[in-house]
Design an enzyme around this catalytic site. Structure first.
Site, PDB file in Angstrom:
ATOM      1  N   GLY A  46       0.798  -1.223   0.000  1.00 40.26           N
ATOM      2  CA  GLY A  46       0.000   0.000   0.000  1.00 40.26           C
ATOM      3  C   GLY A  46       0.833   1.277   0.000  1.00 40.26           C
ATOM      4  N   ASN A 127      -7.613   1.513  -1.830  1.00 37.77           N
ATOM      5  CA  ASN A 127      -7.882   0.994  -0.490  1.00 37.77           C
ATOM      6  C   ASN A 127      -8.767   1.978   0.267  1.00 37.77           C
ATOM      7  OD1 ASN A 127      -7.874  -0.039   2.058  1.00 37.77           O
ATOM      8  ND2 ASN A 127      -5.704   0.328   2.441  1.00 37.77           N
ATOM      9  N   CYS A 130      -8.885  -0.171   4.621  1.00 38.77           N
ATOM     10  CA  CYS A 130      -7.903  -0.631   5.593  1.00 38.77           C
ATOM     11  C   CYS A 130      -8.337  -0.281   7.011  1.00 38.77           C
ATOM     12  CB  CYS A 130      -6.544  -0.013   5.313  1.00 38.77           C
ATOM     13  SG  CYS A 130      -5.297  -0.578   6.448  1.00 38.77           S
ATOM     14  N   GLY A 220      -6.186 -14.892   6.537  1.00 37.22           N
ATOM     15  CA  GLY A 220      -5.860 -16.315   6.560  1.00 37.22           C
ATOM     16  C   GLY A 220      -7.112 -17.160   6.400  1.00 37.22           C
TER      17      GLY A 220
END
Lengths: 304, 258
Positions: A46, A127, A130, A220
Site C-alpha cells: 500500500g 484501499n 484498511c 488467513g
C-alpha cells in the site's frame, strides 16, 4: 492447457491469480521463489501520498488458521515509490498494480495523479477499507463503511485516473452489497474483496491486547467462508468484475471463489507460509479446468 | 545477497538438550546452500492446527562435513513444542537463509561474542567463521544456571569460553556485563544476541568503553522476507524490518536508551 486469461475492465491478466497488497512486498522480495511473470498481477504494498511509519510494534498476532495485523500502511510515500521502486519493477512482464490508500480526499487524489503518470502501472487498487488507519476526519475505515463516502472517494479518484480502477472493499460493514453498488455507480472498473476482518487477541498472562493498536485486521483461512459468502453476494449484484480474496491457501480455494463469481483472485497471507504458493495456485486452476474439460477459466466464473 | 530457497530437509537428529531446548539437525540429499552466520531460517510447523505461521529460528551451525544444518530451539510455545516431537527421518520444510548476518570477518580482529539463553545459538557458526577468517573469537555465555549452558564443548573448539550463571552454578555468578573478562582483556568489537535487557546492558558497556557493537534481534515476525512489515524495530532510519534489514543491527542505529 486451458486458457487462463481473464479481463478486469481494460486490464488483461494472463491468469486470474494476483497477490494481495501488503503480503508480497513489491514482488522483488519473492523473486528467489517464483517467476514473477507467471503471476497474473502483483498488487504491491500500500502506497500513500505521504511517508508513513505505521503503527508501533507489536503489529501482529498468530491465531489458529491465520493472523491479525496492524501495520498501519507503513510506506515511504508515492514520490519515493515513483523515484526508487518503480524503476525496479516497471519492466516485470506482468501487471504491477499500486494499492493506494489515503486519509483525506485530497490525499487520495494527489496520490492517484502521481500513479497516473507512471506508464507501466496499468491499474490502481483503491484501499478505502484498511482498518488500521487511525487518523480521524474521514480516513481509511470511514471512507469504505458508508455507501455515500465510498462513492465520494471513488468519484474523486476516477476524475484524475484514467486507467483501470479496482476498489477494495472492507467486510466490516452491515451490507457490503450496497457499498459495492455505490462504488460501481461512482466509476469503479472492478471491486476486490475482502480486506481484513477486524479482530483482536489478548495475552492472558500480561492481561493486555497482543497488538499495540489493540485491534487489527484478521486474515488467513479463518476468514475464507466469510469472504466467499461476500464475494458471491456482490458478484450477483454488480455488473463489474469482482476480485475475490480472503484465506486462499491453495488452488481449490481459488476455484471456490471463481465459482462464486470472482473473475480473479488475490493471494495474501498464504505467501507467508509458502512463498511459492501463487504459481502453484495458477497451475492447480489449470489442472482443474483440464480435468473438467473446460477450454477457458471464464467458463467457470459464477457457476454457483 | 545470498539466494533464498524453499527446501524439504530431513531430520537427521532431534536431541533433547534439557527441558527447555532441543538441537534439531537437518540434512539434505543435495549440498546445503550457502548460509551466513547470523542469518536465520523459517521453519514450517506441520501437524498442529493451532500453528499457522512458520517459526523463525537462527542458524546455530552448518556442519559442512556431514551436510547438516543445526537449529538450537528453545521450547517457548505451541510451535516450538510441535517441532520438539520430530524424529529422525521426518521431513521439515524450511525457507532459508534469511536476513543479514553478523559483520564480515576481518583478519586479526579480537571479537567478543556475548550470548544469553537461546541467543547463544547463532554465535557458534560465527565463531567458526571468525577462526577460519583469521580473527580471534572469545565467547561469553550467560545463563540462569549450569544446566542451561548449552554446547559448551562446541564453543571451546573455536576460542576461549567464559560463563556467567545467575545462581553461580557454573562460571562467575551474575550477569554477562559483570564478568571479569570485560576488564581483563581488550576487544576490537562485540557481537551480542540474547534477551533484550542483556543486549541493552552489553550495548551500554560497549558504548561507555568505545567498543564497536552489533546486536541480533528477535522481534515477532510473520513472513521473514520483508513483506509483511510486522517485525519492525525503531531505528535512526525509522521502522526497519528485523527480518530483512536485520536481524543484526549496529547498536548506533537502534533507538535504545543506552
Amino acid at each position: 492447457m486451458a486458457d487462463l486469461s481473464v479481463k478486469l475492465g481494460g486490464l488483461e491478466l494472463k491468469n486470474p491469480v494476483m497477490t494481495a497488497s501488503g503480503t508480497f512486498g513489491y514482488g522483488l522480495e519473492f523473486a528467489d521463489f517464483v517467476n514473477l511473470e507467471e503471476i497474473g498481477g502483483i498488487i504491491m504494498k500500500g502506497t500513500t501520498i505521504e511517508h508513513r511509519e505505521g503503527n508501533p510494534y507489536p503489529r501482529m498476532a498468530e491465531i489458529p488458521m491465520g493472523m491479525i495485523n496492524a501495520v498501519g500502511m507503513q510506506n515511504k510515500g508515492v514520490h519515493y515509490f515513483a523515484e526508487n521502486i518503480y524503476p525496479k519493477v516497471k519492466d516485470i512482464d506482468t501487471n504491477m498494480i499500486v494499492n493506494l490508500g489515503g486519509t483525506t480526499l485530497e490525499s487520495y487524489v494527489e496520490c492517484a495523479k502521481v500513479v497516473n503518470g507512471l506508464d507501466k502501472i496499468p491499474a490502481i487498487e483503491l484501499n478505502i477499507s484498511c482498518p488500521n488507519q487511525r487518523s480521524t476526519g474521514g480516513g481509511g475505515m470511514a471512507w469504505g463503511v458508508d455507501p455515500v463516502s465510498a462513492a465520494e472517494v471513488v468519484e474523486a479518484v476516477r476524475k484524475v485516473y484514467d486507467k483501470t480502477l479496482i476498489v477494495k472493499l472492507t467486510p466490516n460493514v452491515t451490507d457490503i452489497v450496497s457499498i459495492a453498488k455505490a462504488v460501481e455507480s461512482a466509476g469503479a472498473d472492478a471491486v476486490s474483496l475482502i480486506n481484513t476482518v477486524l479482530g483482536m487477541a489478548i495475552d492472558i498472562e500480561k492481561q493486555k491486547p497482543v497488538i499495540s493498536t489493540k485491534t487489527g485486521g484478521m486474515s488467513g483461512p479463518a476468514v475464507k467462508p466469510l469472504a466467499l459468502r461476500m464475494v458471491w453476494q456482490v458478484a450477483h449484484a454488480v455488473n463489474i468484475p469482482v476480485v475475490g480474496l480472503g484465506g486462499i491457501m491453495k488452488a481449490e480455494d481459488a476455484i471456490e471463489f471463481l465459482l462464486a463469481g470472482a473473475t480473479a483472485v488475490e493471494i495474501g497471507t498464504a505467501n507467508f507460509v509458502d512463498p511459492a504458493v501463487t504459481v502453484k495456485v495458477a497451475k492447480g486452476i489449470n489442472e482443474y479446468l483440464d480435468r473438467k474439460g473446460y477450454k477457458s477459466v471464464n467458463e467457470i466464473i459464477g457457476l454457483v | 545477497m545470498v539466494k533464498k530457497h524453499i527446501l524439504d530437509l530431513k531430520v537427521s537428529a532431534n536431541i533433547k538438550m534439557n527441558d527447555k531446548f532441543i538441537l534439531l539437525k537437518l540434512t539434505s540429499g543435495e549440498k546445503l546452500p550457502e548460509m551466513l552466520p547470523g542469518q536465520f531460517v523459517e521453519v514450517r510447523v506441520d501437524g498442529n492446527n493451532d500453528v499457522f505461521l512458520r517459526r523463525p529460528i537462527s542458524i546455530n551451525f552448518v556442519d559442512e562435513e556431514t551436510n547438516e544444518l543445526w537449529l538450537l530451539i528453545q521450547l517457548v510455545g505451541k510451535g516450538t513444542r510441535t517441532l520438539a516431537k520430530l524424529t529422525e527421518g521426518d521431513m521439515v520444510n524450511v525457507v532459508l537463509p534469511l536476513g543479514n548476518g553478523f559483520s564480515p570477518v576481518v583478519k586479526g580482529e579480537q571479537v567478543l561474542l556475548i550470548g544469553g539463553g537461546a541467543g547463544t545459538a547463532p554465535l557458534l557458526l560465527y565463531g567458526k567463521k571468525l577462526v577460519e577468517g583469521g580473527a580471534v573469537p572469545t565467547f561469553l555465555l550467560g545463563a540462569r544456571s549450569a544446566a542451561d549452558v548449552l554446547e559448551l564443548d562446541e564453543f571451546k573448539k573455536y576460542g576461549d569460553v567464559y560463563v556467567t550463571t545467575e545462581d553461580g552454578s557454573l562460571g562467575e555468578k551474575g550477569f554477562v556485563t559483570n564478568h571479569s573478562v570485560l576488564t581483563s582483556q581488550k576487544f576490537t568489537r562485540i557481537s551480542t544476541c540474547g534477551p533484550k535487557p542483556m543486549m541493552v546492558s552489553v550495548a551500554k558497556y560497549a558504548k561507555a568503553n568505545g567498543v564497536k557493537c552489533e546486536a541480533s534481534l528477535e522481534n515477532m515476525m510473520a513472513c521473514g522476507l520483508g513483506a509483511c512489515l510486522c517485525c519492525v524495530e525503531n531505528t535512526t532510519e525509522g521502522h526497519l524490518c528485523v527480518c530483512k534489514d536485520g536481524p543484526v543491527f549496529n547498536i548506533e542505529k537502534l533507538l535504545w536508551q543506552i
